[in-house]
Design a protein around this motif. Structure first.
Motif, PDB file in Angstrom:
ATOM      1  N   ILE A  85      29.076   0.809 -19.409  1.00 41.31           N
ATOM      2  CA  ILE A  85      28.369   1.225 -20.622  1.00 41.31           C
ATOM      3  C   ILE A  85      29.079   2.469 -21.140  1.00 41.31           C
ATOM      4  O   ILE A  85      29.186   3.470 -20.413  1.00 41.31           O
ATOM      5  N   PHE A  86      29.551   2.411 -22.389  1.00 39.12           N
ATOM      6  CA  PHE A  86      30.360   3.496 -22.933  1.00 39.12           C
ATOM      7  C   PHE A  86      29.639   4.221 -24.058  1.00 39.12           C
ATOM      8  O   PHE A  86      28.776   3.659 -24.735  1.00 39.12           O
ATOM      9  N   GLN A  87      30.038   5.472 -24.281  1.00 40.31           N
ATOM     10  CA  GLN A  87      29.430   6.286 -25.327  1.00 40.31           C
ATOM     11  C   GLN A  87      29.563   5.636 -26.698  1.00 40.31           C
ATOM     12  O   GLN A  87      28.624   5.655 -27.504  1.00 40.31           O
ATOM     13  N   GLN A  88      30.720   5.058 -26.990  1.00 39.55           N
ATOM     14  CA  GLN A  88      30.965   4.447 -28.295  1.00 39.55           C
ATOM     15  C   GLN A  88      30.745   2.928 -28.284  1.00 39.55           C
ATOM     16  O   GLN A  88      31.246   2.222 -29.155  1.00 39.55           O
ATOM     17  N   PHE A  89      30.041   2.455 -27.276  1.00 39.96           N
ATOM     18  CA  PHE A  89      29.535   1.075 -27.179  1.00 39.96           C
ATOM     19  C   PHE A  89      30.638   0.048 -26.867  1.00 39.96           C
ATOM     20  O   PHE A  89      30.424  -0.870 -26.098  1.00 39.96           O
ATOM     21  N   ASN A  90      31.815   0.160 -27.527  1.00 37.82           N
ATOM     22  CA  ASN A  90      32.948  -0.746 -27.268  1.00 37.82           C
ATOM     23  C   ASN A  90      32.594  -2.216 -27.474  1.00 37.82           C
ATOM     24  O   ASN A  90      33.058  -3.086 -26.730  1.00 37.82           O
ATOM     25  N   LEU A  91      31.770  -2.501 -28.468  1.00 41.44           N
ATOM     26  CA  LEU A  91      31.490  -3.887 -28.832  1.00 41.44           C
ATOM     27  C   LEU A  91      32.634  -4.419 -29.683  1.00 41.44           C
ATOM     28  O   LEU A  91      33.310  -3.671 -30.386  1.00 41.44           O
ATOM     29  N   ILE A  92      32.848  -5.726 -29.629  1.00 40.42           N
ATOM     30  CA  ILE A  92      33.872  -6.366 -30.457  1.00 40.42           C
ATOM     31  C   ILE A  92      33.297  -6.559 -31.854  1.00 40.42           C
ATOM     32  O   ILE A  92      32.308  -7.290 -32.028  1.00 40.42           O
ATOM     33  N   PRO A  93      33.859  -5.916 -32.869  1.00 40.26           N
ATOM     34  CA  PRO A  93      33.226  -5.919 -34.200  1.00 40.26           C
ATOM     35  C   PRO A  93      33.161  -7.285 -34.856  1.00 40.26           C
ATOM     36  O   PRO A  93      32.303  -7.520 -35.710  1.00 40.26           O
ATOM     37  N   THR A  94      34.055  -8.190 -34.467  1.00 40.21           N
ATOM     38  CA  THR A  94      34.075  -9.520 -35.097  1.00 40.21           C
ATOM     39  C   THR A  94      33.147 -10.518 -34.402  1.00 40.21           C
ATOM     40  O   THR A  94      33.021 -11.663 -34.846  1.00 40.21           O
ATOM     41  N   LEU A  95      32.492 -10.081 -33.330  1.00 46.22           N
ATOM     42  CA  LEU A  95      31.563 -10.948 -32.609  1.00 46.22           C
ATOM     43  C   LEU A  95      30.132 -10.482 -32.851  1.00 46.22           C
ATOM     44  O   LEU A  95      29.879  -9.281 -32.985  1.00 46.22           O
ATOM     45  N   ASN A  96      29.188 -11.426 -32.889  1.00 43.76           N
ATOM     46  CA  ASN A  96      27.793 -11.034 -33.020  1.00 43.76           C
ATOM     47  C   ASN A  96      27.236 -10.599 -31.662  1.00 43.76           C
ATOM     48  O   ASN A  96      27.934 -10.626 -30.645  1.00 43.76           O
ATOM     49  N   SER A  97      25.980 -10.198 -31.648  1.00 45.78           N
ATOM     50  CA  SER A  97      25.374  -9.675 -30.422  1.00 45.78           C
ATOM     51  C   SER A  97      25.449 -10.686 -29.284  1.00 45.78           C
ATOM     52  O   SER A  97      25.822 -10.347 -28.150  1.00 45.78           O
ATOM     53  N   LEU A  98      25.084 -11.918 -29.582  1.00 47.20           N
ATOM     54  CA  LEU A  98      25.086 -12.963 -28.563  1.00 47.20           C
ATOM     55  C   LEU A  98      26.493 -13.160 -28.003  1.00 47.20           C
ATOM     56  O   LEU A  98      26.687 -13.237 -26.773  1.00 47.20           O
ATOM     57  N   GLU A  99      27.473 -13.220 -28.862  1.00 46.85           N
ATOM     58  CA  GLU A  99      28.850 -13.447 -28.425  1.00 46.85           C
ATOM     59  C   GLU A  99      29.388 -12.272 -27.618  1.00 46.85           C
ATOM     60  O   GLU A  99      30.133 -12.466 -26.656  1.00 46.85           O
TER      61      GLU A  99
END
Length: 237
Positions: A95-109
């Motif tokens: 779990i990172f401070q800046q979240f590090n989510l993939i912007p082109t993927l939705n929450s589920l993905e």
């Protein structure tokens, strides 16, 4: 020996030395540290103290220059990156401070991604991801991209992603640093529930002394060395 008495993570005389031209810089200097299964640990130190370097050792993101790092009794100090990646993928949720989510993927993905890396069946991965998003209160945000979510919602997606492979360890790097205090408290309470109800090993790396109230073990680091290790009871009130 009781399982909780066996170190889950064991660092012995760990040094991390970087070569900067003709100068050597020691970011870690002979660190000895163990963390037991099911502990809630806060690694506390100012900027430049070596806490991020220590996190990289604990999280199998890097190997030491000298010394040994063991995970579940296995010395991982000299493994290749591909082997470390396999261990990380199965054992540690980040779990990172800046979240590090993939912007082109939705929450589920985004939540399904670690399961796909582990070559989990697509239907199984989707079912697991949906369950986790409901647990973190985002059952109605599964199709939302990160840009459509608030900071707190993005961090909850990141937590769901970190739990997708049911890891033994949750390793959080300044998990509340980009959040307002109310949302940060919510995130920490959720991590504390995981610790208490599922016996997850929680390790938080931070400079924020407010977070120590959640910890059973506080590791104070400065100038690349462990200054003090404090054991205590939680004080959440």
């Amino acid at each position: 020996m009781n399982e909780k008495e066996v170190p889950l993570i064991d660092l012995k005389d760990v040094w991390k030395i970087y070569q900067m031209g003709e100068i050597e810089f020691a970011a870690l200097k002979g660190v000895d540290l163990y963390i037991r299964k099911g502990e809630f640990v806060v690694i506390l130190g100012p900027s430049g103290s070596g806490k991020s370097t220590l996190m990289n050792q604990i999280g199998c993101l890097d190997t030491p220059t000298k010394g040994s790092v063991s995970l579940n009794g296995k010395n991982i100090s000299h493994l290749e990156e591909s082997e470390l990646a396999q261990i990380r993928g199965r054992t540690i949720g980040f779990i990172f401070q800046q979240f590090n989510l993939i912007p082109t993927l939705n929450s589920l993905e985004n939540v399904m991604l670690p399961l796909e890396f582990q070559e989990e069946d697509a239907n199984v991965a989707e079912k697991r991801a949906r369950e986790l998003l409901k647990i973190v209160g985002l059952g109605d945000k599964m199709q939302h991209a990160p840009s459509q979510l608030s900071g707190g919602q993005r961090q909850r997606v990141a937590i769901a992603r970190s739990l997708s492979v049911d890891p033994e360890i949750l390793l959080a790097d300044e998990p509340t640093g980009a959040l307002d205090s109310k949302t940060g408290d919510y995130i920490l309470e959720f991590l504390n529930e995981l610790h208490e109800e599922q016996n997850k090993t929680i390790i938080i790396v931070t400079h924020d002394t407010e977070l120590i109230k959640y910890a059973e073990k506080i590791i104070h680091i400065k100038d690349g060395m462990i200054e003090n290790i404090e054991l205590k009871e939680k004080r959440l009130t």
